[in-house]
Design an enzyme around this catalytic site. Sequence first.
Site, PDB file in Angstrom:
ATOM      1  N   GLY A  11       0.825  -1.213   0.000  1.00 52.90           N
ATOM      2  CA  GLY A  11       0.000   0.000   0.000  1.00 52.90           C
ATOM      3  C   GLY A  11       0.852   1.252   0.000  1.00 52.90           C
ATOM      4  CB  VAL A  63      -2.453  -7.587  -0.726  1.00 50.74           C
ATOM      5  CG1 VAL A  63      -1.166  -6.790  -0.892  1.00 50.74           C
ATOM      6  CG2 VAL A  63      -3.591  -6.704  -0.225  1.00 50.74           C
ATOM      7  CE1 TYR A 155     -10.353  -0.171   8.023  1.00 49.98           C
ATOM      8  CE2 TYR A 155     -10.979   1.094   9.968  1.00 49.98           C
ATOM      9  CZ  TYR A 155     -10.033   0.736   9.023  1.00 49.98           C
ATOM     10  OH  TYR A 155      -8.761   1.256   9.088  1.00 49.98           O
ATOM     11  N   GLY A 186      -5.217   6.633  15.073  1.00 56.33           N
ATOM     12  CA  GLY A 186      -6.543   7.225  14.967  1.00 56.33           C
ATOM     13  C   GLY A 186      -6.665   7.897  13.607  1.00 56.33           C
TER      14      GLY A 186
HETATM   15  P1  NDP Z   1      -4.890   5.280   1.516  1.00 52.89           P
HETATM   16  O1  NDP Z   1      -6.187   4.972   0.827  1.00 52.89           O
HETATM   17  O2  NDP Z   1      -4.286   6.615   1.305  1.00 52.89           O
HETATM   18  O3  NDP Z   1      -3.811   4.160   1.150  1.00 52.89           O
HETATM   19  C1  NDP Z   1      -4.159   2.811   1.054  1.00 52.89           C
HETATM   20  C2  NDP Z   1      -3.059   2.079   0.310  1.00 52.89           C
HETATM   21  O4  NDP Z   1      -3.398   0.678   0.264  1.00 52.89           O
HETATM   22  C3  NDP Z   1      -2.903   2.548  -1.115  1.00 52.89           C
HETATM   23  O5  NDP Z   1      -1.535   2.614  -1.428  1.00 52.89           O
HETATM   24  C4  NDP Z   1      -3.575   1.457  -1.940  1.00 52.89           C
HETATM   25  O6  NDP Z   1      -2.922   1.355  -3.197  1.00 52.89           O
HETATM   26  C5  NDP Z   1      -3.262   0.232  -1.081  1.00 52.89           C
HETATM   27  N1  NDP Z   1      -4.164  -0.872  -1.338  1.00 52.89           N
HETATM   28  C6  NDP Z   1      -5.497  -0.918  -1.125  1.00 52.89           C
HETATM   29  N2  NDP Z   1      -5.989  -2.094  -1.534  1.00 52.89           N
HETATM   30  C7  NDP Z   1      -4.920  -2.796  -2.018  1.00 52.89           C
HETATM   31  C8  NDP Z   1      -4.788  -4.085  -2.597  1.00 52.89           C
HETATM   32  N3  NDP Z   1      -5.839  -4.901  -2.777  1.00 52.89           N
HETATM   33  N4  NDP Z   1      -3.557  -4.506  -2.974  1.00 52.89           N
HETATM   34  C9  NDP Z   1      -2.491  -3.699  -2.808  1.00 52.89           C
HETATM   35  N5  NDP Z   1      -2.558  -2.471  -2.266  1.00 52.89           N
HETATM   36  C10 NDP Z   1      -3.770  -2.027  -1.881  1.00 52.89           C
HETATM   37  O7  NDP Z   1      -5.193   5.014   3.051  1.00 52.89           O
HETATM   38  P2  NDP Z   1      -4.250   5.048   4.347  1.00 52.89           P
HETATM   39  O8  NDP Z   1      -2.868   5.415   4.032  1.00 52.89           O
HETATM   40  O9  NDP Z   1      -4.971   5.839   5.358  1.00 52.89           O
HETATM   41  O10 NDP Z   1      -4.359   3.530   4.774  1.00 52.89           O
HETATM   42  C11 NDP Z   1      -3.225   2.719   5.053  1.00 52.89           C
HETATM   43  C12 NDP Z   1      -3.543   1.801   6.206  1.00 52.89           C
HETATM   44  O11 NDP Z   1      -3.765   2.583   7.375  1.00 52.89           O
HETATM   45  C13 NDP Z   1      -4.797   0.944   6.027  1.00 52.89           C
HETATM   46  O12 NDP Z   1      -4.543  -0.365   6.496  1.00 52.89           O
HETATM   47  C14 NDP Z   1      -5.829   1.641   6.924  1.00 52.89           C
HETATM   48  O13 NDP Z   1      -6.807   0.747   7.383  1.00 52.89           O
HETATM   49  C15 NDP Z   1      -4.921   2.129   8.038  1.00 52.89           C
HETATM   50  N6  NDP Z   1      -5.414   3.195   8.873  1.00 52.89           N
HETATM   51  C16 NDP Z   1      -5.802   4.377   8.324  1.00 52.89           C
HETATM   52  C17 NDP Z   1      -6.260   5.394   9.151  1.00 52.89           C
HETATM   53  C18 NDP Z   1      -6.761   6.696   8.606  1.00 52.89           C
HETATM   54  O14 NDP Z   1      -7.463   7.406   9.343  1.00 52.89           O
HETATM   55  N7  NDP Z   1      -6.428   7.077   7.383  1.00 52.89           N
HETATM   56  C19 NDP Z   1      -6.283   5.220  10.600  1.00 52.89           C
HETATM   57  C20 NDP Z   1      -5.851   3.944  11.062  1.00 52.89           C
HETATM   58  C21 NDP Z   1      -5.414   2.980  10.224  1.00 52.89           C
HETATM   59  P3  NDP Z   1      -3.633   1.033  -4.585  1.00 52.89           P
HETATM   60  O15 NDP Z   1      -4.989   1.656  -4.557  1.00 52.89           O
HETATM   61  O16 NDP Z   1      -2.701   1.660  -5.578  1.00 52.89           O
HETATM   62  O17 NDP Z   1      -3.648  -0.454  -4.659  1.00 52.89           O
HETATM   63  C1  8X3 Z   2      -9.220   4.441  10.372  1.00 51.64           C
HETATM   64  C2  8X3 Z   2      -9.646   5.235  11.541  1.00 51.64           C
HETATM   65  O1  8X3 Z   2     -11.592   5.693  13.094  1.00 51.64           O
HETATM   66  O2  8X3 Z   2     -11.945   6.063  10.713  1.00 51.64           O
HETATM   67  O3  8X3 Z   2      -8.749   3.194  10.776  1.00 51.64           O
HETATM   68  O4  8X3 Z   2     -11.842   3.853  11.604  1.00 51.64           O
HETATM   69  S1  8X3 Z   2     -11.331   5.180  11.739  1.00 51.64           S
END
Ligand code: NDP
Ligand code: 8X3
Length: 255
Positions: A11, A63, A155, A186
């Site tokens: 990601g 993935v 989720y 968060g």
């Molecule tokens: P983004 O949407 O900005 O990034 C998500 C990344 O995951 C992208 O690079 C996307 O790339 C990749 N991705 C999604 N599905 C696939 C797949 N099937 N295969 C390969 N790559 C994949 O979100 P975030 O950076 O916020 O999210 C990253 C992580 O952080 C996640 O696990 C999310 O649950 C977690 N998280 C996020 C929070 C938030 O508030 N933003 C808080 C807590 C946790 P592409 O689309 O090019 O495949």
């Molecule tokens: C992403 C944070 O609080 O939107 O994991 O689920 S929340």
Amino acid sequence: MKNRQLAIITGASSGIGLACAEKFAEGGWDLILIARRAEKLKLISTRLEKSFNVRVHAIELDVTQRESGDLLANYVTDNGLQPHLLLNNAGLAVGIDPIHEGRTDDWGRMIDTNVKGLLYITRAIAPIFVEQSFGHIINIGSIAGKEAYPGGNVYCATKFAVDGLTRAIRMDLVSHGIRVTQVAPGAVETEFSVVRFKGDHQRAEKVYIGFQPLSPQDVADAVWYCANVPKHVNINDMVIMPTAQASAGLIHKNL
Ligand code: NDP
Ligand code: 8X3
């Protein structure tokens, strides 16, 4: 010359994964970057290689596909690479419907990406770490894996799974000297909410109005810390929140 350290980041095309790629490249680590958007990944790789004089491998992988693990493991072994870190970051939320209105397709995407995707990649790389007798797995969990919130149902379940898997994987690998960590943020302003609201940018922007969310760089700093403590130290679990967010469902907004 001492071999540079090598991190695999899933990601890596946006948000937290991209910020981690930038942080580790700046710190002199070589990288294997994984995402579905190949063009974005290529541009990022070229930029990081030029800026930081490191080697960046960009691999287009979904993935959720079982074979993605084998493709990655083959790439690593065929190129004689020795990864030090696997950052399981790829993940997403889709929808925020209450359970009785939930869409099973949305549920499937979250379970396939956040749980099965993490497992496929871990299953592929963990044997390489065991063989090497070193390695570190950092899973990006969430406050949503510590506490439920309305509409978070599936989720939250996937992130509770990441929390549980992190603990169990640590037990499975402890005798091999492999570190296993969860970083659980968060609210972070990334493409996360645009994905959750299926491209509705206006709705996504509203999530972050009235308070200062974490930046992806804040999370990358935390991941960098976990990866760079002395080898006899393991950070098991790091929960990192915006100051304005007291729990999964409580964000203090100045509106
Ligand atoms: P983004 O949407 O900005 O990034 C998500 C990344 O995951 C992208 O690079 C996307 O790339 C990749 N991705 C999604 N599905 C696939 C797949 N099937 N295969 C390969 N790559 C994949 O979100 P975030 O950076 O916020 O999210 C990253 C992580 O952080 C996640 O696990 C999310 O649950 C977690 N998280 C996020 C929070 C938030 O508030 N933003 C808080 C807590 C946790 P592409 O689309 O090019 O495949
Ligand atoms: C992403 C944070 O609080 O939107 O994991 O689920 S929340």
